[in-house]
Design a protein around this motif. Sequence first.
Motif, PDB file in Angstrom:
ATOM      1  N   GLY A  25      -2.489   1.485   8.301  1.00  0.00           N
ATOM      2  CA  GLY A  25      -3.309   2.038   7.231  1.00  0.00           C
ATOM      3  C   GLY A  25      -4.471   2.827   7.799  1.00  0.00           C
ATOM      4  O   GLY A  25      -5.589   2.769   7.284  1.00  0.00           O
ATOM      5  N   CYS A  26      -4.217   3.564   8.857  1.00  0.00           N
ATOM      6  CA  CYS A  26      -5.247   4.383   9.513  1.00  0.00           C
ATOM      7  C   CYS A  26      -5.146   5.811   8.993  1.00  0.00           C
ATOM      8  O   CYS A  26      -4.113   6.459   9.141  1.00  0.00           O
ATOM      9  CB  CYS A  26      -5.056   4.362  11.022  1.00  0.00           C
ATOM     10  N   MET A  27      -6.222   6.292   8.373  1.00  0.00           N
ATOM     11  CA  MET A  27      -6.211   7.615   7.756  1.00  0.00           C
ATOM     12  C   MET A  27      -6.767   8.706   8.680  1.00  0.00           C
ATOM     13  O   MET A  27      -6.985   9.830   8.248  1.00  0.00           O
ATOM     14  CB  MET A  27      -7.015   7.588   6.455  1.00  0.00           C
ATOM     15  N   VAL A  28      -7.000   8.368   9.929  1.00  0.00           N
ATOM     16  CA  VAL A  28      -7.460   9.353  10.903  1.00  0.00           C
ATOM     17  C   VAL A  28      -6.258  10.089  11.488  1.00  0.00           C
ATOM     18  O   VAL A  28      -5.266   9.450  11.862  1.00  0.00           O
ATOM     19  CB  VAL A  28      -8.245   8.670  12.045  1.00  0.00           C
ATOM     20  N   VAL A  29      -6.339  11.406  11.550  1.00  0.00           N
ATOM     21  CA  VAL A  29      -5.305  12.168  12.235  1.00  0.00           C
ATOM     22  C   VAL A  29      -5.463  11.903  13.727  1.00  0.00           C
ATOM     23  O   VAL A  29      -6.512  12.184  14.308  1.00  0.00           O
ATOM     24  CB  VAL A  29      -5.429  13.671  11.935  1.00  0.00           C
ATOM     25  N   ILE A  30      -4.437  11.323  14.329  1.00  0.00           N
ATOM     26  CA  ILE A  30      -4.523  10.952  15.736  1.00  0.00           C
ATOM     27  C   ILE A  30      -4.429  12.212  16.596  1.00  0.00           C
ATOM     28  O   ILE A  30      -3.425  12.924  16.551  1.00  0.00           O
ATOM     29  CB  ILE A  30      -3.405   9.961  16.119  1.00  0.00           C
ATOM     30  N   PRO A  63      13.226  10.285   6.750  1.00  0.00           N
ATOM     31  CA  PRO A  63      12.426  11.495   6.571  1.00  0.00           C
ATOM     32  C   PRO A  63      12.084  11.854   5.126  1.00  0.00           C
ATOM     33  O   PRO A  63      11.654  12.979   4.875  1.00  0.00           O
ATOM     34  CB  PRO A  63      13.310  12.570   7.204  1.00  0.00           C
ATOM     35  N   SER A  64      12.276  10.968   4.175  1.00  0.00           N
ATOM     36  CA  SER A  64      11.887  11.262   2.793  1.00  0.00           C
ATOM     37  C   SER A  64      10.401  10.951   2.593  1.00  0.00           C
ATOM     38  O   SER A  64       9.883   9.985   3.154  1.00  0.00           O
ATOM     39  CB  SER A  64      12.709  10.416   1.820  1.00  0.00           C
ATOM     40  N   PHE A  65       9.749  11.766   1.786  1.00  0.00           N
ATOM     41  CA  PHE A  65       8.369  11.532   1.360  1.00  0.00           C
ATOM     42  C   PHE A  65       7.449  11.256   2.550  1.00  0.00           C
ATOM     43  O   PHE A  65       6.759  10.233   2.615  1.00  0.00           O
ATOM     44  CB  PHE A  65       8.312  10.373   0.360  1.00  0.00           C
ATOM     45  N   CYS A  66       7.465  12.191   3.507  1.00  0.00           N
ATOM     46  CA  CYS A  66       6.616  12.050   4.678  1.00  0.00           C
ATOM     47  C   CYS A  66       6.123  13.426   5.107  1.00  0.00           C
ATOM     48  O   CYS A  66       6.508  14.443   4.547  1.00  0.00           O
ATOM     49  CB  CYS A  66       7.365  11.371   5.823  1.00  0.00           C
ATOM     50  N   GLY A  67       5.260  13.456   6.089  1.00  0.00           N
ATOM     51  CA  GLY A  67       4.716  14.714   6.582  1.00  0.00           C
ATOM     52  C   GLY A  67       3.329  14.974   6.033  1.00  0.00           C
ATOM     53  O   GLY A  67       2.665  14.080   5.496  1.00  0.00           O
ATOM     54  N   GLN A  68       2.882  16.196   6.155  1.00  0.00           N
ATOM     55  CA  GLN A  68       1.541  16.570   5.738  1.00  0.00           C
ATOM     56  C   GLN A  68       1.302  16.236   4.269  1.00  0.00           C
ATOM     57  O   GLN A  68       2.094  16.590   3.403  1.00  0.00           O
ATOM     58  CB  GLN A  68       1.320  18.076   5.949  1.00  0.00           C
ATOM     59  N   GLY A  69       0.210  15.544   3.988  1.00  0.00           N
ATOM     60  CA  GLY A  69      -0.177  15.236   2.609  1.00  0.00           C
ATOM     61  C   GLY A  69       0.438  13.978   2.036  1.00  0.00           C
ATOM     62  O   GLY A  69       0.061  13.553   0.940  1.00  0.00           O
ATOM     63  N   TYR A  70       1.374  13.374   2.757  1.00  0.00           N
ATOM     64  CA  TYR A  70       2.019  12.159   2.253  1.00  0.00           C
ATOM     65  C   TYR A  70       1.387  10.928   2.887  1.00  0.00           C
ATOM     66  O   TYR A  70       1.723  10.560   4.020  1.00  0.00           O
ATOM     67  CB  TYR A  70       3.523  12.200   2.538  1.00  0.00           C
ATOM     68  N   TYR A  71       0.463  10.343   2.166  1.00  0.00           N
ATOM     69  CA  TYR A  71      -0.213   9.141   2.661  1.00  0.00           C
ATOM     70  C   TYR A  71      -0.698   8.323   1.464  1.00  0.00           C
ATOM     71  O   TYR A  71      -0.885   8.837   0.356  1.00  0.00           O
ATOM     72  CB  TYR A  71      -1.410   9.508   3.555  1.00  0.00           C
TER      73      TYR A  71
END
Length: 214
Positions: free
Chosen positions: A89-94, A115-123
């Motif tokens: 649950g870490c919201m920092v871009v590593i 790979p569903s519902f992932c990538g940029q903006g999916y958090y």
Amino acid sequence: MLKIAVCVSGGGTNLQAIIDGIESGKISDTRIVLVFSNNPNAYALERAKKAGIPAVCKSPKNYPARDDFNKDFLETLKSAEPDLVVLAGCMVVIPKEIVRAFPNRIINIHPALIPSFCGQGYYGLHVHEKVLERGARVTGATVHFVDEGTDTGPIILQKAVMVEQDDTPEILQKRVMEQAEWKIMPKAIDLIAHGKVRVEDHKVIIDGYDPQSI
């Protein structure tokens, strides 16, 4: 003994699942050496305190530039000398510097079946909102190694969760945590602690893996 650093930003429910897993023996030969948060108001810090685990909070807002925060973030992790960095649950871009410092030694929990519902903006809750908007019948969670992309690292474990007709994003989020996240994250750490996980050609091989065990 596997030494882990856990990075968190919010309530720390996955951190608690790891703490409970170590205490119950579901995760063996493992010790949390550091809890790191970017959010001073994260309840995860209180969870760490109650468990007697060293905790550090460093907010990017307190640095003149993001690179300064990233450098301090890396040095804080290095100083704890972890064998594995766990994003729970870490919201920092590593930053890439941290990924390169811990190759195939950083794992993340994602609240969907990559790979569903992932990538940029999916958090966070946004993932579950998109699952419901799309009308998906099955969702779940994924534990994966972290590389320099977004949710593109080798997949370690996944667990499916059924979507129910009357779900709200909040209800679905809770079910995914209870039925998937809090099960596969501890399991993945335990497998790594016992040397059963390796990466070959960007794919994870698990020695003696039994999918019925989670």
